[in-house]
Design an enzyme around this catalytic site. Structure first.
Site, short mmCIF file in Angstrom:
data_model
loop_
_atom_site.label_atom_id
_atom_site.label_comp_id
_atom_site.label_asym_id
_atom_site.label_seq_id
_atom_site.Cartn_x
_atom_site.Cartn_y
_atom_site.Cartn_z
N SER A 75 0.87 -1.18 0.00
CA SER A 75 0.00 0.00 0.00
C SER A 75 0.90 1.22 0.00
CB SER A 75 -0.84 -0.01 1.28
OG SER A 75 -1.40 1.28 1.54
N TYR A 83 -2.83 -1.21 10.58
CA TYR A 83 -2.77 -1.41 9.12
C TYR A 83 -1.45 -0.88 8.56
CZ TYR A 83 -4.21 -1.16 4.20
OH TYR A 83 -4.28 -1.32 2.84
C1 BGC Z 1 -6.25 1.51 2.06
C2 BGC Z 1 -7.40 2.36 1.56
C3 BGC Z 1 -6.94 3.79 1.35
C4 BGC Z 1 -5.65 3.86 0.54
C5 BGC Z 1 -5.09 5.27 0.48
C6 BGC Z 1 -5.09 1.66 1.10
O1 BGC Z 1 -4.03 0.84 1.47
O2 BGC Z 1 -6.67 0.17 2.18
O3 BGC Z 1 -8.46 2.33 2.49
O4 BGC Z 1 -7.95 4.52 0.67
O5 BGC Z 1 -4.68 3.00 1.09
O6 BGC Z 1 -5.03 5.89 1.74
#
Ligand code: BGC
Length: 272
Positions: A157, A170
């Site tokens: 991410s 996360y």
């Molecule tokens: C998350 C999303 C978020 C994006 C940008 C991703 O890794 O799961 O919820 O919109 O990152 O912030």
């Protein structure tokens, strides 16, 4: 006109997409199948979602199977790999995609919420990558199919580098995936196993629905995306195909951000 099988970039390859029953995983599963891969669509809680993805792939002329496992459970991951070997003999591509958000302000974050996210997002990627790498080494090179003995693609991410208040579990899982990916890439390169990550930004999937379900929220989200649009699962599917194909044969240990510029610190465009 359909692309002739001879030019499909993933012809004769077997792929596993964890969390393939929805969102980015579903988009990646469809993209790999369109390039000729046989795709195992893994699901944990959504057999119907996985069946839907398999149906879509088959309707487009591709080949896919649904396969169950909670990736955070070792016995279920081992059973899933046995099932793949039983049905197709081996694996060439792992898309380590399963991921969840379970958000909370830091001061209120329970150990349970912390562990839930770390177990699925980070430990799940470790378990699946280990089993995939073991299978690649067991099978050995198949240069007529791909220059690499195996390919592992971790779904990371933008939050492997962008801190995220209210989402500490996360963001930590994604930061961990960065070092998991790089350390595996370093260790497995001599066996010609390539390991890379994709770092998606905001992609229109169920995971971020609440951040974009009103026009105001969508407008606010777009201020973080210089390219001016929210991504689609297909945007990530195309990147995954490239990273899985021999076109990227000299690429290992890297994160490819597909984020419309979210990691470019857009707040500094007219500030600082
Ligand atoms: C998350 C999303 C978020 C994006 C940008 C991703 O890794 O799961 O919820 O919109 O990152 O912030």
């Amino acid at each position: 006109m359909a692309t002739p099988a001879s030019v499909k970039r993933l012809h004769h390859q077997i792929a596993l997409v964890t969390g393939g029953s929805s969102g980015i995983g579903a988009g990646v599963a469809e993209a790999l199948a369109a390039e000729g891969a046989t795709v195992f669509v893994n699901y944990s809680h959504s057999p119907d979602g996985a069946a839907e993805v398999v149906k879509k792939i088959e309707a487009a002329g591709g080949k896919a199977f649904a396969v169950h496992a909670d990736v955070s459970k070792e016995d279920e991951v081992l059973a899933m790999f046995d099932e793949i070997r039983r049905q197709c003999g081996t694996l060439h591509i792992l898309i380590n995609n399963s991921g969840i958000q379970d958000d909370s302000p830091f001061l209120d974050m329970s150990l349970e919420k912390w562990q839930h996210v770390i177990n699925v997002n980070l430990t799940g990627q470790f378990l699946c990558a280990r089993e995939a790498a073991r299978e690649f080494v067991r099978r050995g090179p198949q240069p007529e199919i791909s220059r690499a003995t195996g390919k592992i693609i971790c779904m990371s991410s933008v939050h492997e580098v962008i801190p995220w208040a209210g989402h500490v579990n996360y963001a930590t899982s994604k930061g961990g995936i960065m070092q998991l990916m790089k350390s595996m890439a370093q260790e497995l390169a001599p066996q010609r196993i390539r390991v890379n990550s994709i770092g998606p930004g905001a992609i229109a999937t169920p995971i971020n629905l609440t951040a974009r379900d009103t026009p105001e929220e969508e407008k606010s989200l777009l201020t973080l995306i210089p390219y001016g649009r929210i991504g689609e699962p297909a945007d990530i599917g195309k990147v995954a195909v490239w990273l899985a194909s021999d076109e990227s044969d000299y690429v290992t240990g890297t994160t490819l951000f597909a984020d419309g510029g979210m990691t470019l610190y857009p707040g500094f465009a007219d500030n600082g």
